[in-house]
Scaffold this active site. Structure first.
Site, PDB file in Angstrom:
ATOM      1  CE  LYS A  85      -4.031   1.796   2.563  1.00 31.02           C
ATOM      2  NZ  LYS A  85      -4.881   1.587   3.758  1.00 31.02           N
ATOM      3  CB  SER A 160      -8.301   3.317   2.655  1.00 29.25           C
ATOM      4  OG  SER A 160      -7.418   2.717   3.582  1.00 29.25           O
ATOM      5  CB  SER A 184      -8.532   0.438   5.570  1.00 30.83           C
ATOM      6  OG  SER A 184      -9.262   1.646   5.560  1.00 30.83           O
TER       7      SER A 184
END
Lengths: 493, 107
Positions: A85, A160, A184
């Site tokens: 990420k 996310s 997330s």
């Protein structure tokens, strides 16, 4: 399954299959690097899962892994491609946090998790797309464009960590790293049909991870099955002297539970949470999973109660923005990040920089947090939320004295259409109803695929006791041995 | 709960976030709605409850001689190599002669 075991036929394999193929000399990590790089680059036209791709250093890492394999090293994940990420610092590789604020930010140090991945021989294939500063549940708030769900490109991948979930679902890479502040990792894992784990708060170092809400943030793995997840968590878990909130709790062997099965396992269902707002098809798959556990010898308790669990949503949406408003104060247009440069004085430059480079959801949360912490409101909002947090934690502890794990659907619905919730923040926030409590109380929780509705995946959430990740991964392993929901792959591969 | 446009402008100034007029109007709506939902927290009785300070209840233990090293959360107080000036300044938007250049703090 690649019968012939070539890098072309096996490119979408799990990490364990790749590791076996490396050892049988079917192909090398360098071969795999080239193929995976080409695949994820081409997939990105549809998915937009990556913000940036592997650099020269990653190719060297793959070549180095090839040598390590050749010399007979045993590490389970040597040479395995992984995506990270774009919220975790990577030395010399741009780290944007999905924000225009950090468009040109070049970290000078690796985050601890990235350092551990590199030491274990994993090859970082790129940095994945996310909602700006990890604030969002749909990936619509990235400054680098929407990530698309590989099961249906018109739908969100969740957020996310949407890019990390989407690329594992599309079999671009077998493993990825995300972060989970209110769901997330688990929510996009559910919406994309892969496995995702939020470890216990403190299990994994947060050093070098762009901070959102420091008492809730936790780094965790995505994978396609429990075996790979155990291997990846093994690499990233443990105390870090650079993060004083990381725990000294010993790190167990996360596969030590793989032969335990379900016999006698006590499963709690918080029925009060499932009374409204959950899609029928989601509930149906959830009930099927419960029957599966029951048939395997688990004891189901539908009477556990966490009376204040509905307060988790307002607690979260007070605490997370409050912590975020403090954490994001560092983006001042002076030391690093976007700067408007022009203005009459330093304060004007700061306000203009933040006004120009932060997107709408980040501004909204900074405003919520600043308002909640401002003079006269602290007791009514922030302090009250921290007290309710204590109440919820006590209720969870009581429930987990009676059962080994608490099961819920991971999300109330399957993946929704892009644009369908963007104008209604409350409805968007409701999507995190089942995932938020684990962050508030700091407990580990994972999501594993448990069915489909109209071709869209459904996720099952298991919440465990503090530092009980091995138990959760063991339950998931047993479930995956009895079902095959985790083996389906989307057509948009 | 009604949050006024003046409240929004005041809070934006505290947060150092420049807002357009349209953004301020939208945030006024959003914040009124969101803080309205927060009222439901009052349904939970917290009269005798302490606020959560750390979620796992673990103490942040500073370096202390009477404790085993394995229980201390801070690293040993030893001199380590810091980042070089070049590394520190690497991401600064505007540098001059090894310093970060900014606009005046006072008008």
């Amino acid at each position: 399954m690649g019968v012939s075991m070539t890098v072309d036929s096996d490119i979408g394999s799990t990490a364990a299959q790749h590791a076996a193929n490396f050892r049988s000399n079917a192909y090398t990590p360098t071969d795999l690097f080239e193929k995976v790089n080409a695949k994820i680059t081409s997939q990105n036209e549809n998915l937009n899962a990556f913000i940036s791709f592997a650099d020269e250093a990653a190719l060297s890492a793959a070549e180095n892994a090839t040598q390590r394999i050749k010399s007979g090293e045993n590490g389970a994940l040597i040479g395995i491609p992984i995506a990270v990420k774009d919220l975790l610092n990577t030395a010399g590789q741009r780290t944007t946090a999905g924000s225009k604020m950090l468009e040109h930010f070049m970290p000078v140090q690796d985050s601890t998790v990235v350092q551990k991945l590199k030491d274990a021989g994993l090859v970082i294939m790129g940095k994945t797309n996310l909602d700006e500063f990890a604030m969002g549940s749909s990936n619509e708030y990235s400054a680098y464009g929407q990530v698309h769900n590989p099961w249906d490109l018109s739908r969100v991948p969740g957020g996310s960590s949407g890019g990390s979930a989407a690329t594992v679902a599309a079999r671009g890479v077998p493993l990825s790293i995300g972060t989970d502040t209110g769901g997330s990792i688990r929510q996009p894992a559910a919406l994309c049909g892969v496995m995702g784990l939020k470890p216990t708060y403190g299990r994994v170092s947060r050093f070098g991870v762009v901070a959102f809400a420091s008492s809730l943030d936790q780094v965790g793995p995505f994978s396609r099955d429990a075996n790979d997840m155990a291997d990846l968590l093994q690499v990233i878990a443990g105390h870090d002297e650079k993060d004083s909130t990381s725990s000294h709790e010993p790190v167990p062997n996360f596969k030590s539970t793989f032969d335990h099965g379900f016999d006698g396992v006590k499963i709690g269902i918080p029925s009060e949470l499932l009374q409204e707002g959950v899609d029928d098809t989601v509930l149906e798959s959830f009930e099927h999973a419960i029957h599966e556990f029951e048939a395997s010898g688990a004891i189901i308790n539908r009477d556990i109660s966490i009376p204040s669990i509905k307060a988790a949503l307002p607690v979260y949406y007070l605490l997370a923005p409050s912590e975020a408003s403090a954490n994001l104060a560092r983006y001042d247009g002076v030391k690093y990040g976007f700067s408007a440069l022009d203005g009459r004085n330093a304060e004007e430059v700061m306000s203009a920089s933040r006004g120009m480079a932060f997107g709408p959801e980040v501004k909204r949360r900074i405003m919520i947090g600043t308002y909640a912490l401002s003079a006269g409101y602290y007791d009514a909002y922030y302090l009250k939320a921290q007290k309710v947090r204590t109440v919820i934690q006590k209720e969870f502890n009581t429930a987990l004295n009676e059962v080994d794990t608490i099961l819920t659907p991971t999300t109330p619905t399957t993946a929704f259409e892009i644009g369908s919730k963007i104008n209604n923040p409350i409805e968007m926030y409701l999507n995190d109803l089942f995932t938020l409590p684990a962050n508030i109380v700091g407990l580990p929780a994972l999501s594993t695929p448990c069915g489909f509705s109209d071709g869209l995946p459904i996720g099952l959430q298991m919440i465990g006791k503090a530092f009980g990740e091995a138990d959760l991964i063991g339950y998931a392993h047993a479930y995956q041995s009895a079902t095959n929901w985790h083996e389906f792959s989307p057509t948009n591969e | 709960m009604e949050i006024s446009k003046e409240d929004v402008i005041h809070v934006a100034a505290l947060a150092r976030v420049q807002l357009s007029d349209a953004e301020a109007i939208k945030l006024q709506e959003d914040l009124s709605l969101i803080f309205g939902h927060f009222e439901s927290l009052n349904e939970v009785d917290t009269a005798e409850v302490n606020p959560t300070l750390h979620v796992s209840g673990e103490q942040i233990i500073l370096a202390r001689e009477d404790l085993e090293e394995s229980h201390q959360n801070l690293r040993k107080d030893q001199i380590q190599r810091p980042l070089s000036p070049n590394q520190v300044l690497h991401n600064a938007p505007r540098i001059e002669d090894g310093f970060i250049r900014i606009k005046g703090v006072l008008d």
